[in-house]
Design a protein around this motif. Structure first.
Motif, mmCIF file in Angstrom:
data_model
loop_
_atom_site.group_PDB
_atom_site.id
_atom_site.type_symbol
_atom_site.label_atom_id
_atom_site.label_comp_id
_atom_site.label_asym_id
_atom_site.label_seq_id
_atom_site.Cartn_x
_atom_site.Cartn_y
_atom_site.Cartn_z
ATOM 1 N N UNK A 118 61.056 57.741 95.684
ATOM 2 C CA UNK A 118 62.079 57.857 96.727
ATOM 3 C C UNK A 118 62.375 56.479 97.275
ATOM 4 N N UNK A 119 61.943 56.195 98.509
ATOM 5 C CA UNK A 119 62.110 54.863 99.085
ATOM 6 C C UNK A 119 61.100 53.905 98.488
ATOM 7 N N UNK A 120 61.310 52.606 98.647
ATOM 8 C CA UNK A 120 60.404 51.631 98.043
ATOM 9 C C UNK A 120 58.990 51.690 98.613
ATOM 10 N N UNK A 121 58.029 51.700 97.707
ATOM 11 C CA UNK A 121 56.603 51.710 98.043
ATOM 12 C C UNK A 121 55.896 50.681 97.168
ATOM 13 N N UNK A 122 54.700 50.259 97.584
ATOM 14 C CA UNK A 122 53.923 49.300 96.808
ATOM 15 C C UNK A 122 53.076 50.013 95.763
ATOM 16 N N UNK A 123 52.961 49.367 94.608
ATOM 17 C CA UNK A 123 52.176 49.873 93.490
ATOM 18 C C UNK A 123 51.381 48.723 92.884
ATOM 19 N N UNK A 124 50.337 49.073 92.147
ATOM 20 C CA UNK A 124 49.545 48.115 91.390
ATOM 21 C C UNK A 124 49.485 48.590 89.945
ATOM 22 N N UNK A 125 49.540 47.628 89.025
ATOM 23 C CA UNK A 125 49.435 47.955 87.607
ATOM 24 C C UNK A 125 48.710 46.805 86.911
ATOM 25 N N UNK A 126 47.856 47.116 85.927
ATOM 26 C CA UNK A 126 47.234 46.034 85.158
ATOM 27 C C UNK A 126 48.292 45.202 84.428
ATOM 28 N N UNK A 127 48.063 43.910 84.303
ATOM 29 C CA UNK A 127 48.994 43.034 83.602
ATOM 30 C C UNK A 127 49.182 43.508 82.164
ATOM 31 N N UNK A 128 48.143 44.094 81.580
ATOM 32 C CA UNK A 128 48.231 44.599 80.210
ATOM 33 C C UNK A 128 49.091 45.854 80.117
ATOM 34 N N UNK A 129 49.521 46.401 81.263
ATOM 35 C CA UNK A 129 50.320 47.620 81.284
ATOM 36 C C UNK A 129 49.463 48.823 81.605
ATOM 37 N N UNK A 130 50.098 49.940 81.809
ATOM 38 C CA UNK A 130 49.382 51.164 82.146
ATOM 39 C C UNK A 130 50.134 51.948 83.198
ATOM 40 N N UNK A 131 49.456 52.891 83.789
ATOM 41 C CA UNK A 131 50.070 53.738 84.809
ATOM 42 C C UNK A 131 49.929 53.077 86.176
ATOM 43 N N UNK A 132 51.050 52.858 86.862
ATOM 44 C CA UNK A 132 50.966 52.250 88.190
ATOM 45 C C UNK A 132 50.251 53.164 89.184
ATOM 46 N N UNK A 133 49.510 52.546 90.088
ATOM 47 C CA UNK A 133 48.816 53.257 91.159
ATOM 48 C C UNK A 133 49.560 52.970 92.463
ATOM 49 N N UNK A 134 49.958 54.027 93.155
ATOM 50 C CA UNK A 134 50.658 53.848 94.429
ATOM 51 C C UNK A 134 49.666 53.374 95.483
ATOM 52 N N UNK A 135 50.081 52.347 96.273
ATOM 53 C CA UNK A 135 49.211 51.758 97.283
ATOM 54 C C UNK A 135 49.615 52.118 98.716
ATOM 55 N N UNK A 136 50.911 52.294 98.980
ATOM 56 C CA UNK A 136 51.369 52.568 100.352
ATOM 57 C C UNK A 136 51.915 53.982 100.467
ATOM 58 N N UNK A 137 51.663 54.568 101.634
ATOM 59 C CA UNK A 137 52.124 55.926 101.896
ATOM 60 C C UNK A 137 52.746 56.051 103.285
ATOM 61 N N UNK A 138 52.545 55.044 104.155
ATOM 62 C CA UNK A 138 53.097 55.067 105.500
ATOM 63 C C UNK A 138 54.490 54.451 105.489
ATOM 64 N N UNK A 139 55.443 55.117 106.123
ATOM 65 C CA UNK A 139 56.806 54.606 106.171
ATOM 66 C C UNK A 139 57.554 54.909 104.889
ATOM 67 N N UNK A 140 58.874 54.758 104.939
ATOM 68 C CA UNK A 140 59.702 55.055 103.774
ATOM 69 C C UNK A 140 60.258 53.794 103.126
ATOM 70 N N UNK A 141 59.719 52.631 103.538
ATOM 71 C CA UNK A 141 60.243 51.366 103.034
ATOM 72 C C UNK A 141 59.133 50.330 103.118
ATOM 73 N N UNK A 142 58.541 49.972 101.988
ATOM 74 C CA UNK A 142 57.481 48.978 101.922
ATOM 75 C C UNK A 142 57.799 48.046 100.755
ATOM 76 N N UNK A 143 58.064 46.764 101.056
ATOM 77 C CA UNK A 143 58.528 45.830 100.030
ATOM 78 C C UNK A 143 57.862 44.464 100.172
ATOM 79 N N UNK A 144 58.197 43.587 99.247
ATOM 80 C CA UNK A 144 57.858 42.165 99.283
ATOM 81 C C UNK A 144 56.354 41.896 99.386
ATOM 82 N N UNK A 145 55.555 42.401 98.456
ATOM 83 C CA UNK A 145 54.107 42.178 98.527
ATOM 84 C C UNK A 145 53.719 40.728 98.275
ATOM 85 N N UNK A 146 52.736 40.248 99.036
ATOM 86 C CA UNK A 146 52.143 38.925 98.850
ATOM 87 C C UNK A 146 50.641 39.067 99.012
#
Length: 182
Positions: A118-146
């Motif tokens: 739906x709205x933008x959320x943060x995810x993590x994925x291995x550099x080698x590829x794979x299934x992304x894991x969702x990291x954020x669940x609060x709010x409907x807009x989470x962007x620009x990870x550092x």
């Protein structure tokens, strides 16, 4: 003294880990391209100049690769490309818009944002590829990870109830802390 003068837009500058180069997005050819410029010699090399949009460069910790967002196959997706240019390898297959990649300090994963839920959320994925894991669940807009230098926190932009604010996510616990009160 500037390192580049252009009448066209230039954006998203990112220092290489050793500080000898800078990657940025140039519109000098009337189309976006990711350029790597050697700050000592001034040499400029287009490393991502594919059909469609080429943007959002992010250096790997060792400086050998860039994560970039490309729309060369349709929708914006994250690819890994050598920092000298070459073949771009897509790390996630999705019909969603994926953007804003940041390598973890050990270079093993990429944190990015996507609208796949739906709205933008943060995810993590291995550099080698794979299934992304969702990291954020609060709010409907989470962007620009550092990433923090120790890899324990991700700073990001959060929007909730129309308010933009800076937040951090503790990777191990999933705890979100708000640093500003937009």
């Amino acid at each position: 003294q500037g390192i580049l003068k252009s009448l066209e837009p230039i954006g998203s500058p990112k220092w290489s880990p050793d500080g000898s180069k800078i990657a940025y997005v140039s519109f000098e050819k009337r189309k976006s391209a990711v350029i790597v410029q050697n700050l000592v010699t001034g040499e400029r090399r287009p490393v991502a100049n594919f059909r469609g949009d080429n943007y959002a460069p992010s250096w790997s910790p060792d400086g050998s690769k860039l994560a970039v967002t490309l729309s060369k196959d349709g929708v914006s997706q994250i690819y890994i490309i050598p920092s000298t240019g070459g073949q771009a390898v897509r790390i996630v297959e999705s019909g969603a818009i994926d953007n804003g990649a940041a390598f973890t300090p050990d270079g093993s994963n990429i944190i990015f944002f996507s609208d796949r839920s739906g709205g933008p959320q943060l995810y993590s994925v291995p550099v080698a590829g794979g299934t992304p894991k969702r990291l954020t669940f609060e709010g409907n807009y989470n962007t620009t990870p550092r990433m923090s230098p120790d890899g324990k926190l991700v700073a990001f932009v959060n929007r909730e109830a129309g308010r933009l604010r800076i937040a951090t996510l503790e990777i191990a616990s999933g705890q979100v802390n708000y640093l500003t009160d937009g």
